[in-house]
Structure formats: C-alpha cells, structure tokens
Design a protein around this motif. Structure first.
Motif, mmCIF file in Angstrom:
data_model
loop_
_atom_site.group_PDB
_atom_site.id
_atom_site.type_symbol
_atom_site.label_atom_id
_atom_site.label_comp_id
_atom_site.label_asym_id
_atom_site.label_seq_id
_atom_site.Cartn_x
_atom_site.Cartn_y
_atom_site.Cartn_z
ATOM 1 N N PRO A 1 0.861 -1.187 0.000
ATOM 2 C CA PRO A 1 0.000 0.000 0.000
ATOM 3 C C PRO A 1 0.900 1.239 0.000
ATOM 4 O O PRO A 1 1.884 1.301 0.746
ATOM 5 N N LEU A 2 0.591 2.190 -0.855
ATOM 6 C CA LEU A 2 1.438 3.370 -1.026
ATOM 7 C C LEU A 2 0.619 4.651 -0.941
ATOM 8 O O LEU A 2 -0.598 4.643 -1.155
ATOM 9 N N THR A 3 1.312 5.742 -0.651
ATOM 10 C CA THR A 3 0.736 7.074 -0.800
ATOM 11 C C THR A 3 1.565 7.779 -1.862
ATOM 12 O O THR A 3 2.797 7.771 -1.808
ATOM 13 N N ALA A 4 0.886 8.378 -2.832
ATOM 14 C CA ALA A 4 1.556 9.147 -3.880
ATOM 15 C C ALA A 4 1.409 10.625 -3.565
ATOM 16 O O ALA A 4 0.298 11.100 -3.300
ATOM 17 N N ALA A 5 2.535 11.323 -3.580
ATOM 18 C CA ALA A 5 2.531 12.785 -3.451
ATOM 19 C C ALA A 5 2.804 13.348 -4.839
ATOM 20 O O ALA A 5 3.835 13.043 -5.446
ATOM 21 N N PHE A 6 1.884 14.122 -5.347
ATOM 22 C CA PHE A 6 2.057 14.781 -6.633
ATOM 23 C C PHE A 6 2.712 16.124 -6.329
ATOM 24 O O PHE A 6 2.173 16.925 -5.563
ATOM 25 N N VAL A 7 3.892 16.350 -6.924
ATOM 26 C CA VAL A 7 4.771 17.427 -6.479
ATOM 27 C C VAL A 7 5.092 18.401 -7.608
ATOM 28 O O VAL A 7 5.509 17.992 -8.702
ATOM 29 N N ALA A 8 4.936 19.700 -7.314
ATOM 30 C CA ALA A 8 5.253 20.758 -8.269
ATOM 31 C C ALA A 8 6.771 20.909 -8.409
ATOM 32 O O ALA A 8 7.544 20.398 -7.589
ATOM 33 N N ASP A 9 7.204 21.629 -9.426
ATOM 34 C CA ASP A 9 8.630 21.827 -9.692
ATOM 35 C C ASP A 9 9.387 22.414 -8.509
ATOM 36 O O ASP A 9 10.571 22.148 -8.345
ATOM 37 N N ASP A 10 8.722 23.227 -7.689
ATOM 38 C CA ASP A 10 9.406 23.861 -6.548
ATOM 39 C C ASP A 10 9.377 22.988 -5.289
ATOM 40 O O ASP A 10 9.837 23.408 -4.233
ATOM 41 N N GLY A 11 8.843 21.764 -5.394
ATOM 42 C CA GLY A 11 8.808 20.849 -4.260
ATOM 43 C C GLY A 11 7.525 20.894 -3.451
ATOM 44 O O GLY A 11 7.374 20.150 -2.485
ATOM 45 N N THR A 12 6.584 21.750 -3.830
ATOM 46 C CA THR A 12 5.317 21.842 -3.111
ATOM 47 C C THR A 12 4.432 20.637 -3.441
ATOM 48 O O THR A 12 4.224 20.313 -4.613
ATOM 49 N N ILE A 13 3.921 19.985 -2.403
ATOM 50 C CA ILE A 13 2.995 18.871 -2.611
ATOM 51 C C ILE A 13 1.656 19.450 -3.064
ATOM 52 O O ILE A 13 1.041 20.261 -2.368
ATOM 53 N N VAL A 14 1.216 19.050 -4.241
ATOM 54 C CA VAL A 14 -0.042 19.523 -4.819
ATOM 55 C C VAL A 14 -1.212 18.754 -4.218
ATOM 56 O O VAL A 14 -2.210 19.340 -3.810
ATOM 57 N N ASN A 15 -1.093 17.427 -4.192
ATOM 58 C CA ASN A 15 -2.111 16.586 -3.559
ATOM 59 C C ASN A 15 -1.509 15.228 -3.243
ATOM 60 O O ASN A 15 -0.452 14.867 -3.761
ATOM 61 N N LEU A 16 -2.172 14.517 -2.361
ATOM 62 C CA LEU A 16 -1.768 13.177 -1.944
ATOM 63 C C LEU A 16 -2.871 12.185 -2.289
ATOM 64 O O LEU A 16 -4.058 12.549 -2.259
ATOM 65 N N ALA A 17 -2.479 10.944 -2.571
ATOM 66 C CA ALA A 17 -3.468 9.898 -2.850
ATOM 67 C C ALA A 17 -2.998 8.593 -2.227
ATOM 68 O O ALA A 17 -1.887 8.137 -2.505
ATOM 69 N N ASP A 18 -3.837 8.015 -1.368
ATOM 70 C CA ASP A 18 -3.566 6.691 -0.822
ATOM 71 C C ASP A 18 -3.993 5.665 -1.857
ATOM 72 O O ASP A 18 -5.080 5.775 -2.441
ATOM 73 N N MET A 19 -3.150 4.652 -2.078
ATOM 74 C CA MET A 19 -3.403 3.666 -3.124
ATOM 75 C C MET A 19 -3.288 2.258 -2.547
ATOM 76 O O MET A 19 -2.372 1.971 -1.781
ATOM 77 N N GLN A 20 -4.227 1.421 -2.910
ATOM 78 C CA GLN A 20 -4.287 0.047 -2.424
ATOM 79 C C GLN A 20 -3.540 -0.905 -3.366
ATOM 80 O O GLN A 20 -3.598 -0.733 -4.585
#
Length: 149
Positions: free
Chosen positions: A88-107
C-alpha cells in the motif's frame, strides 16, 4: 534438427529472462536524498518511460524512509495505478518547486486511477501513511536536487 533445437532453446531462454525481469522489482535505480522538514527520504529515481512503467511493482517490502520519485520531462496531469504493486502506497504529486499539490492513498493490486489535481513533473511514492504520520499534506514542501533550479 540440432539447429532447430538450439534456436528453440535460445528463444525459450530469452522469453523466460524477459518474464523474470518483468516480475522482479527494480532495485538499482539512481538515488537522491530529499527532505520534508527534518525528515530525510532516500528515493530511487525513475526517469525513463520503462523505469516509470515498472515503478515499485513486485516489491514485498520497502524501508520506512525509502520511496520512489517519478520524474517526467514536462508537467502534465499524472495518473498512477497499482497493477502488480504489492505494497500500500501514498503518492505525493509534487510541483517543480517541491510543493505537494495533492496526496493519494493507493491500495495494492488496484487498477483504480489516482491523478494529480494540477500538472506536475514529479510524483513521490512512499509507504502508505508516511506523509500523514509526519503531518505533511497539500501545500507542504519537499526539498532536494530535483526541486532546485
């Protein structure tokens, strides 16, 4: 007949080695150290289409502060699924400056699609709950070589 047998053997060896490679985790990718405040992350970097398509598939375990950073050539909506992924993973979608845009828990083993809410070039996958346990959420900042220009 002997030539045919050797040819068939070569085809069999090639086919089985290709299947073996596809069913094994990729553990030898380049690594980068990232930080999220005082928390250090040892991330493998998947930067080619083949590396990104395999991602963390077939891994049975991953150390607590280890993850995989997917680096794309240009920012776009990035979508991930968990086919052949056992953790099980969490994906952090990250902007060029390192800011986390959103997170998604994945099964594990899911074909559900998890997408960025904005165009991004980076996606960091960590063990599920890693970000939450450290109080990291959308708007939090990661730092490290990929995020400095």
């Amino acid at each position: 007949m002997k030539k045919l047998s050797i040819s068939l053997l070569c085809v069999w060896v090639f086919a089985t080695s290709t299947v073996w490679a596809q069913e094994s985790p990729q553990l030898q990718l380049p690594r980068v150290t990232l930080s999220a405040g005082m928390h250090l992350i040892n991330a493998q970097v998947a930067s080619t289409p083949q590396q990104r398509s395999i991602g963390l598939m077939f891994r049975k375990e991953m150390p607590v502060n280890e993850g995989m950073l997917f680096a794309f050539e240009q920012a776009s909506e990035q979508c991930f699924w968990m086919k052949n992924t056992l953790l099980p993973l969490t994906a952090a979608f990250v902007a060029d400056d390192g800011t986390i845009v959103n997170l998604a828990d994945m099964q594990p083993q899911s074909l559900d699609s998890h997408c960025s809410t904005k165009p991004v070039r980076f996606v960091l996958e960590m063990n599920k709950g890693w970000f939450d346990k450290r109080g990291l959420k959308a708007g939090s900042k990661l730092s490290g070589p990929p995020f400095t220009r």
